[in-house]
Design a protein around this motif. Structure first.
Motif, PDB file in Angstrom:
ATOM      1  N   TRP A   1      90.212  13.896 -26.018  1.00 45.96           N
ATOM      2  CA  TRP A   1      89.387  12.906 -26.025  1.00 45.96           C
ATOM      3  C   TRP A   1      89.270  12.226 -27.549  1.00 45.96           C
ATOM      4  O   TRP A   1      89.126  10.986 -27.754  1.00 45.96           O
ATOM      5  CB  TRP A   1      87.861  13.249 -25.927  1.00 45.96           C
ATOM      6  CG  TRP A   1      86.834  12.226 -26.024  1.00 45.96           C
ATOM      7  CD1 TRP A   1      85.697  12.197 -26.766  1.00 45.96           C
ATOM      8  CD2 TRP A   1      86.323  11.269 -25.114  1.00 45.96           C
ATOM      9  NE1 TRP A   1      84.675  11.367 -26.737  1.00 45.96           N
ATOM     10  CE2 TRP A   1      85.364  10.541 -25.623  1.00 45.96           C
ATOM     11  CE3 TRP A   1      87.403  10.662 -24.413  1.00 45.96           C
ATOM     12  CZ2 TRP A   1      84.887   9.336 -25.274  1.00 45.96           C
ATOM     13  CZ3 TRP A   1      86.807   9.502 -23.529  1.00 45.96           C
ATOM     14  CH2 TRP A   1      85.711   8.833 -23.973  1.00 45.96           C
ATOM     15  N   ARG A   2      89.407  13.066 -28.694  1.00 42.47           N
ATOM     16  CA  ARG A   2      89.416  12.456 -30.065  1.00 42.47           C
ATOM     17  C   ARG A   2      90.658  11.693 -30.116  1.00 42.47           C
ATOM     18  O   ARG A   2      90.508  10.655 -31.064  1.00 42.47           O
ATOM     19  CB  ARG A   2      89.349  13.529 -31.063  1.00 42.47           C
ATOM     20  CG  ARG A   2      88.150  14.487 -31.001  1.00 42.47           C
ATOM     21  CD  ARG A   2      86.881  13.395 -31.061  1.00 42.47           C
ATOM     22  NE  ARG A   2      86.955  12.628 -32.442  1.00 42.47           N
ATOM     23  CZ  ARG A   2      85.892  11.908 -32.803  1.00 42.47           C
ATOM     24  NH1 ARG A   2      84.964  11.950 -31.850  1.00 42.47           N
ATOM     25  NH2 ARG A   2      85.903  11.047 -33.991  1.00 42.47           N
ATOM     26  N   ARG A   3      91.722  12.179 -29.768  1.00 36.63           N
ATOM     27  CA  ARG A   3      92.937  11.272 -29.840  1.00 36.63           C
ATOM     28  C   ARG A   3      92.884   9.995 -28.846  1.00 36.63           C
ATOM     29  O   ARG A   3      93.500   9.089 -29.591  1.00 36.63           O
ATOM     30  CB  ARG A   3      94.108  12.073 -29.255  1.00 36.63           C
ATOM     31  CG  ARG A   3      94.762  13.291 -29.910  1.00 36.63           C
ATOM     32  CD  ARG A   3      96.165  13.865 -29.660  1.00 36.63           C
ATOM     33  NE  ARG A   3      96.125  14.228 -28.240  1.00 36.63           N
ATOM     34  CZ  ARG A   3      95.967  15.441 -27.771  1.00 36.63           C
ATOM     35  NH1 ARG A   3      95.754  16.408 -28.749  1.00 36.63           N
ATOM     36  NH2 ARG A   3      96.100  15.563 -26.380  1.00 36.63           N
ATOM     37  N   PHE A   4      92.096   9.920 -28.067  1.00 35.97           N
ATOM     38  CA  PHE A   4      91.914   8.790 -27.372  1.00 35.97           C
ATOM     39  C   PHE A   4      91.274   7.721 -28.148  1.00 35.97           C
ATOM     40  O   PHE A   4      91.545   6.677 -28.378  1.00 35.97           O
ATOM     41  CB  PHE A   4      91.387   8.948 -25.782  1.00 35.97           C
ATOM     42  CG  PHE A   4      90.796   7.639 -25.312  1.00 35.97           C
ATOM     43  CD1 PHE A   4      92.014   6.739 -24.575  1.00 35.97           C
ATOM     44  CD2 PHE A   4      89.497   7.250 -25.351  1.00 35.97           C
ATOM     45  CE1 PHE A   4      91.439   5.564 -24.049  1.00 35.97           C
ATOM     46  CE2 PHE A   4      89.324   6.032 -24.881  1.00 35.97           C
ATOM     47  CZ  PHE A   4      90.053   5.198 -24.070  1.00 35.97           C
ATOM     48  N   LEU A   5      90.252   8.164 -28.799  1.00 38.86           N
ATOM     49  CA  LEU A   5      89.134   7.423 -29.603  1.00 38.86           C
ATOM     50  C   LEU A   5      89.807   7.025 -30.723  1.00 38.86           C
ATOM     51  O   LEU A   5      89.541   5.738 -31.145  1.00 38.86           O
ATOM     52  CB  LEU A   5      87.971   8.182 -29.691  1.00 38.86           C
ATOM     53  CG  LEU A   5      86.801   8.409 -28.688  1.00 38.86           C
ATOM     54  CD1 LEU A   5      85.667   9.247 -29.096  1.00 38.86           C
ATOM     55  CD2 LEU A   5      86.624   7.105 -27.969  1.00 38.86           C
ATOM     56  N   ASN A   6      90.593   7.808 -31.534  1.00 36.73           N
ATOM     57  CA  ASN A   6      90.985   7.543 -32.734  1.00 36.73           C
ATOM     58  C   ASN A   6      92.430   6.937 -32.787  1.00 36.73           C
ATOM     59  O   ASN A   6      92.726   6.425 -33.734  1.00 36.73           O
ATOM     60  CB  ASN A   6      90.973   8.768 -33.636  1.00 36.73           C
ATOM     61  CG  ASN A   6      89.610   9.145 -33.811  1.00 36.73           C
ATOM     62  OD1 ASN A   6      88.730   8.508 -33.967  1.00 36.73           O
ATOM     63  ND2 ASN A   6      89.472  10.633 -33.961  1.00 36.73           N
ATOM     64  N   VAL A   7      93.089   6.947 -31.976  1.00 37.51           N
ATOM     65  CA  VAL A   7      94.609   6.419 -31.704  1.00 37.51           C
ATOM     66  C   VAL A   7      94.949   5.649 -30.714  1.00 37.51           C
ATOM     67  O   VAL A   7      95.136   4.365 -30.669  1.00 37.51           O
ATOM     68  CB  VAL A   7      95.523   7.856 -31.467  1.00 37.51           C
ATOM     69  CG1 VAL A   7      97.015   7.389 -31.623  1.00 37.51           C
ATOM     70  CG2 VAL A   7      95.541   8.823 -32.855  1.00 37.51           C
ATOM     71  N   THR A   8      94.354   5.887 -29.554  1.00 37.28           N
ATOM     72  CA  THR A   8      94.925   5.120 -28.260  1.00 37.28           C
ATOM     73  C   THR A   8      93.958   4.073 -28.374  1.00 37.28           C
ATOM     74  O   THR A   8      94.659   2.690 -28.366  1.00 37.28           O
ATOM     75  CB  THR A   8      94.560   6.040 -27.079  1.00 37.28           C
ATOM     76  OG1 THR A   8      95.312   7.105 -27.038  1.00 37.28           O
ATOM     77  CG2 THR A   8      95.005   4.983 -25.665  1.00 37.28           C
ATOM     78  N   TRP A   9      92.635   3.965 -28.124  1.00 39.80           N
ATOM     79  CA  TRP A   9      91.868   2.963 -28.356  1.00 39.80           C
ATOM     80  C   TRP A   9      92.043   1.885 -29.207  1.00 39.80           C
ATOM     81  O   TRP A   9      91.991   0.710 -29.088  1.00 39.80           O
ATOM     82  CB  TRP A   9      90.346   3.444 -28.123  1.00 39.80           C
ATOM     83  CG  TRP A   9      89.246   2.270 -28.097  1.00 39.80           C
ATOM     84  CD1 TRP A   9      88.398   1.849 -29.041  1.00 39.80           C
ATOM     85  CD2 TRP A   9      89.153   1.290 -26.905  1.00 39.80           C
ATOM     86  NE1 TRP A   9      87.758   0.674 -28.629  1.00 39.80           N
ATOM     87  CE2 TRP A   9      88.158   0.491 -27.306  1.00 39.80           C
ATOM     88  CE3 TRP A   9      89.457   1.323 -25.804  1.00 39.80           C
ATOM     89  CZ2 TRP A   9      87.813  -0.640 -26.499  1.00 39.80           C
ATOM     90  CZ3 TRP A   9      89.168   0.418 -24.688  1.00 39.80           C
ATOM     91  CH2 TRP A   9      88.438  -0.653 -25.156  1.00 39.80           C
ATOM     92  N   PRO A  10      92.201   2.076 -30.427  1.00 40.00           N
ATOM     93  CA  PRO A  10      92.135   1.213 -31.265  1.00 40.00           C
ATOM     94  C   PRO A  10      93.615   0.497 -31.289  1.00 40.00           C
ATOM     95  O   PRO A  10      93.659  -0.845 -31.528  1.00 40.00           O
ATOM     96  CB  PRO A  10      92.311   2.000 -32.846  1.00 40.00           C
ATOM     97  CG  PRO A  10      91.788   2.974 -32.492  1.00 40.00           C
ATOM     98  CD  PRO A  10      91.964   3.639 -31.369  1.00 40.00           C
TER      99      PRO A  10
END
Length: 321
Positions: A218-227
């Motif tokens: 989830w943190r990888r999605f918020l901090n890497v994927t989403w941006p």
């Protein structure tokens, strides 16, 4: 020195000889370019520019295709403000957009993550997901009329496996809009493929660095994927909003009772803005009123798009890589 002077003189004479020819050469190149672009220019003027300007004029007239336009000023717009069916169609369209756009983005992005996972048969899964997008909308609409049928439809039959009594999708006003959104979501494969391409552009080094720092999925999605995919998300949101504001074929096919018969579903719950515009133009032959509706739709679409673009400064990250 004499030879140098002669060469300079010859160069100046050559420049003087060529100078008058340059404007002619430029004009010739310009008209050659115009000739090559003429199919597009003629098509744009005849199929886009003229209809747009004509609809703007007709929106201030009483026009029914069989008589000359009669100038009525703002009467069509005043009639629109007092038309309950107009407001009903606009409300239905906005509800569909509010329901459908977030679901489309969420399902497309989630499905793209699954399709991006290296598993056996991955190309086949991608093809199957994208396949509904190339099926004609009318064909898909009639297919879903059968699937959502209360008596023999497969959707309610599938729900019965889990002890769920399926609703009357196309007969109950509370379920017609979810049925329309379900039909639209069936073709989410095109949006999913665009997200898949965006995910391929995310650097794996960022995922590795986040994993080393102890970040979970989830943190990888918020901090890497989403941006990284947020600019693509902005594009998808605008495209989906415009598509839902102009939605016509899916509700028209699902609401149809008889061929060429006016139908808007139970309690007009399937009547979208584009359907009501179509009815006024080609059923009631109120071309002036329909043109005014078209311009109102353009203004609403423009305002919604500008609002989304203005809000994008808070959540869209450009150059995040």
């Amino acid at each position: 020195m004499s030879m140098l002077t002669r060469r300079r003189s010859e160069a100046r004479q050559t420049a003087r000889d060529l100078a008058p020819k340059r404007p002619r050469t430029r004009r010739r190149s310009f008209w050659i370019g115009v000739a090559f672009a003429s199919p597009f220019i003629v098509g744009f003027l005849g199929l886009f520019a003229y209809p747009i300007l004509a609809s703007g004029y007709y929106s201030f007239t009483d026009f029914n295709l069989f008589q000359s336009p009669d100038w009525v000023g703002l009467d069509n717009y005043e009639q629109m403000a007092n038309d309950d069916v107009f407001w009903k169609s606009l409300a239905n369209t906005l509800v569909l957009a509010v329901m459908g756009v977030p679901l489309t983005i969420a399902i497309a992005l989630g499905g793209a993550h699954l399709l991006n996972t290296p598993i056996k048969g991955q190309p086949l899964y991608r093809a199957v997901i994208y396949l509904p997008s190339i099926i004609p909308i009318v064909v898909g609409g009639y297919l879903w009329r059968w699937l959502l049928n209360t008596q023999y439809g497969f959707v309610n039959y599938f729900l019965s496996w889990f002890g769920i009594s399926g609703p009357s999708w196309l007969q109950e006003p509370d379920w017609t809009k979810p049925a329309i959104v379900l039909v639209v979501l069936w073709t989410v494969g095109g949006t999913m493929i665009i997200y898949l391409a965006a995910l391929k552009d995310v650097p794996h080094e960022l995922y590795e660095a986040a994993s080393i720092d102890g970040a979970g999925p989830w943190r990888r999605f918020l901090n890497v994927t989403w941006p990284t995919v947020s600019p693509v998300t902005l594009f998808q949101v605008i495209v989906c909003l415009i598509a839902y504001l102009q939605i016509f074929t899916e509700p028209y096919v699902l609401a149809q009772e008889r061929l060429n018969n006016i139908s808007s579903g139970p309690d007009q719950s399937m009547l979208t803005y584009a359907m009501y515009l179509y009815q006024n133009a080609f059923v009631y032959l109120k071309m002036g009123y329909a043109s005014a509706m078209a311009w109102v739709l353009f203004i609403v679409t423009l305002i919604v798009t500008l609002v989304v673009l203005a809000s994008s400064k808070r959540w869209v990250h450009y150059g995040s890589k």
